[in-house]
Design a protein around this motif. Structure first.
Motif, PDB file in Angstrom:
ATOM      1  N   THR A  61     -38.064   2.683 -60.590  1.00 11.19           N
ATOM      2  CA  THR A  61     -37.771   3.010 -59.188  1.00 11.19           C
ATOM      3  C   THR A  61     -37.410   4.488 -59.052  1.00 11.19           C
ATOM      4  N   VAL A  62     -38.045   5.120 -58.077  1.00  9.16           N
ATOM      5  CA  VAL A  62     -37.846   6.544 -57.833  1.00  9.16           C
ATOM      6  C   VAL A  62     -36.993   6.689 -56.572  1.00  9.16           C
ATOM      7  N   TYR A  63     -35.988   7.563 -56.632  1.00  9.38           N
ATOM      8  CA  TYR A  63     -35.131   7.711 -55.454  1.00  9.38           C
ATOM      9  C   TYR A  63     -34.983   9.183 -55.086  1.00  9.38           C
ATOM     10  N   GLY A  64     -34.602   9.401 -53.846  1.00  6.74           N
ATOM     11  CA  GLY A  64     -34.393  10.752 -53.342  1.00  6.74           C
ATOM     12  C   GLY A  64     -34.294  10.704 -51.826  1.00  6.74           C
ATOM     13  N   ARG A  65     -34.084  11.859 -51.238  1.00  2.00           N
ATOM     14  CA  ARG A  65     -33.931  11.961 -49.785  1.00  2.00           C
ATOM     15  C   ARG A  65     -35.169  11.395 -49.062  1.00  2.00           C
ATOM     16  N   ASP A  66     -34.957  10.813 -47.924  1.00  2.00           N
ATOM     17  CA  ASP A  66     -36.017  10.317 -47.053  1.00  2.00           C
ATOM     18  C   ASP A  66     -36.923   9.293 -47.748  1.00  2.00           C
ATOM     19  N   PHE A  85     -34.051   3.901 -63.138  1.00  2.00           N
ATOM     20  CA  PHE A  85     -34.307   4.824 -62.027  1.00  2.00           C
ATOM     21  C   PHE A  85     -34.665   6.213 -62.536  1.00  2.00           C
ATOM     22  N   ILE A  86     -35.256   6.974 -61.636  1.00  2.00           N
ATOM     23  CA  ILE A  86     -35.400   8.423 -61.862  1.00  2.00           C
ATOM     24  C   ILE A  86     -35.354   9.118 -60.505  1.00  2.00           C
TER      25      ILE A  86
END
Ligand SMILES: NC(=O)c1ccc[n+]([C@@H]2O[C@H](COP(=O)([O-])OP(=O)(O)OC[C@H]3O[C@@H](n4cnc5c(N)ncnc54)[C@H](OP(=O)(O)O)[C@@H]3O)[C@@H](O)[C@H]2O)c1
Length: 370
Positions: free
Chosen positions: A173-178, A209-210
Motif C-alpha cells: 500500500t502506497v500512501y501520501g497526500r491526496d 506500506f511505502i
C-alpha cells in the motif's frame, strides 16, 4: 524517450514531476485515460501545470495509442485500481494493447511494470512475511490481482520473445497526500474524523506500506538498473509494516483527537481470521462489491500483505525511507476535501498548524540525507 502510462494517477503524476525535474532533456510522453474521472482530471491539470501536455490513450479500446513510438523506457502504471469494480480489462487486455502499440521493442527498451502484492493474496503461509521470490501457487483472490498477474505473465513472455528488459515492481500500500477516493487512506481518514468504532478497533492484521515519494525514488532507481535483455527482475517494495489499528492511532494523533480503543478478544479475531479461507469460496459466489468488502476485511484481520521489508535496503542502499509516524500529517492538508467536516462541527481545522509542524520536523530530520 520515456512513456508513462497512468500518468494522471496518484503515483504517475508524482513520477512525471520527478522525471521532468531531474531529467529535463528527456522527451516525456504522459498517457492518460482522459475521461470523466475527477481525480484523473486533477492529475491532468497538475501535469499541465508542469508544462506537460497529457496524451489521451484508452488502453482497453486502444484508442489514442496509434502512432506511439517505442520508448527507451516505459513506466507502465495505468490500471483499474478500483478493486471493487467488475471490469479490470485495463490491467491485462490494456497491457497487451499498450505493448502491441509500442512494438517493436528489443534489447534497448526497458519496461517497468507497476504490479501489486495482490497477485500473491491467495497464499497459505500467513505466518511468514511476503517475499519477492515467493512462488505463486493459487490464483489470486481478487479480479484486480488476477488481471495484474496475467499482465505480469504476458510481459515476461513478451520480454523473452522480443528481447526487451523487464522490471516488475510488486508494491504494497502506497500512501501520501491526496489519496485516490475510496482507497484505504481516504476511507480511514473519514472514519477517524467521524471517530467510528471501525477506526478504534484493535485490528490485528499487519500490512506493509511505502510513502509515495519514496516509491518514486525506487522506480527511478529501478529504471537506471535494467536486467539483461529478454530477462525479467521482480521487486517487492515495502518499507514498514503496521496494523490498521496502528495507522488509525497515528491519524487520530495527527488530527488532535483522542484515541479510545475498542478491544475485541483474541478468540473473536481467531474466528474472524477464517475469512481467508472463506474468500476462496466466496470469490466465485458473491457479487463483486460484496466480495470486495470481504476481501478488504481479510486484509485487515490477516497479515496477507505483510512484506519482508529487509530486502529493500539491499536494492536501494541510498534510500532513507520516510516513516509513517513522521509524515502521516501530510494526509491532512489545508485544502483537504474533508475540511468541511470541521466547518460543520463549528470547529477550526487543526490540521494546518499540525501539518506545518510535522513538515518542519520531517525536513529537519531528512535534510542531511536528501
Ligand atoms: N496506490 C497503491 O497503493 C498501489 C499499490 C500497489 C500497486 N499499485 C499499482 O501502481 C499503479 C499506479 O497506482 P496509482 O495508485 O497511481 O493508481 P491510480 O491513481 O488509480 O492511477 C491509475 C491510472 O491508470 C489510468 N487508467 C485507468 N484505466 C485506464 C484505461 N482503461 N486506459 C488508460 N488509462 C487508464 C487512470 O486514469 P484516470 O485517472 O483517468 O482513471 C490513472 O491515471 C497501478 O498499476 C497499481 O496497480 C498501486
Amino acid at each position: 524517450m520515456i512513456v508513462i502510462s497512468g500518468a494522471s494517477g496518484f503515483i504517475g503524476r508524482r513520477l512525471a514531476a520527478r522525471l521532468i525535474a531531474e531529467r529535463p532533456a528527456t522527451e516525456l510522453r504522459c498517457l492518460v485515460k482522459g475521461k470523466d474521472d475527477a481525480f484523473g482530471q486533477r492529475g491532468e491539470k497538475f501535469l499541465r501545470s508542469l508544462g506537460i501536455q497529457p496524451l489521451p490513450g484508452e488502453l482497453v479500446s486502444g484508442s489514442g495509442l496509434e502512432g506511439l513510438r517505442s520508448p527507451d523506457l516505459l513506466f507502465h502504471l495505468a490500471s483499474n485500481t478500483h478493486t471493487w469494480e467488475r471490469n479490470h480489462d485495463c490491467n491485462d487486455i490494456g497491457t497487451k494493447n499498450l505493448i502491441r502499440a509500442l512494438q517493436p521493442l528489443g534489447p534497448h527498451n526497458h519496461v517497468v511494470f507497476k504490479s501489486t502484492v495482490a497477485v500473491m493474496d491467495n497464499r497459505d503461509d500467513l505466518d511468514k512475511p511476503l517475499r519477492f521470490d515467493l512462488q505463486i501457487r493459487g490464483p489470486p483472490l481478487s479480479r484486480y490481482g488476477m488481471t495484474k498477474l496475467r499482465a505480469e505473465e504476458f510481459l515476461k513472455s513478451e520480454a523473452g520473445q522480443q528481447g526487451f528488459r523487464l522490471s516488475i515492481v510488486r508494491c504494497c500500500t502506497v500512501y501520501g497526500r491526496d489519496p485516490r477516493p475510496n482507497s484505504l487512506f481516504d476511507v480511514l481518514k473519514q472514519e477517524v474524523l467521524n471517530q467510528t468504532v471501525a477506526s478504534r478497533l484493535n485490528w490485528p492484521g499487519l500490512t506493509s506500506f511505502i510513502q509515495v515519494d519514496d516509491l518514486v525514488s525506487c522506480l527511478l532507481k529501478i529504471a537506471d538498473d535494467p536486467p539483461k535483455p529478454g530477462k525479467a527482475r521482480t521487486y517487492l517494495i515495502a518499507t514498514e509494516s503496521r496494523t490498521l489499528q496502528d495507522v488509525a492511532r497515528l491519524l487520530y494523533h495527527a488530527v488532535g483527537l483522542s484515541y479510545r480503543e475498542v478491544r475485541l478478544p483474541k478468540a473473536v479475531w481467531d474466528i474472524l481470521r477464517q475469512t481467508h479461507l472463506f474468500c476462496r469460496w466466496a470469490k466465485n459466489c458473491l457479487p463483486p462489491r460484496m466480495f470486495n468488502s470481504l476481501w478488504r476485511f481479510n486484509l485487515v484481520v490477516n497479515p496477507v500483505f505483510h512484506c519482508d521489508t529487509s530486502q529493500i535496503a539491499n536494492w536501494f542502499p541510498d534510500l532513507k525511507p520516510r516513516r509513517m509516524a513522521d509524515c502521516i500529517g501530510e494526509m491532512f492538508s489545508s485544502e483537504a476535501p474533508d475540511s468541511h467536516v470541521w466547518q460543520e462541527r463549528g470547529q477550526p481545522c487543526p490540521r494546518v498548524h499540525l501539518e506545518w509542524e510535522l513538515n518542519r520536523a520531517d525536513k529537519a530530520v531528512r535534510a542531511p540525507t536528501r
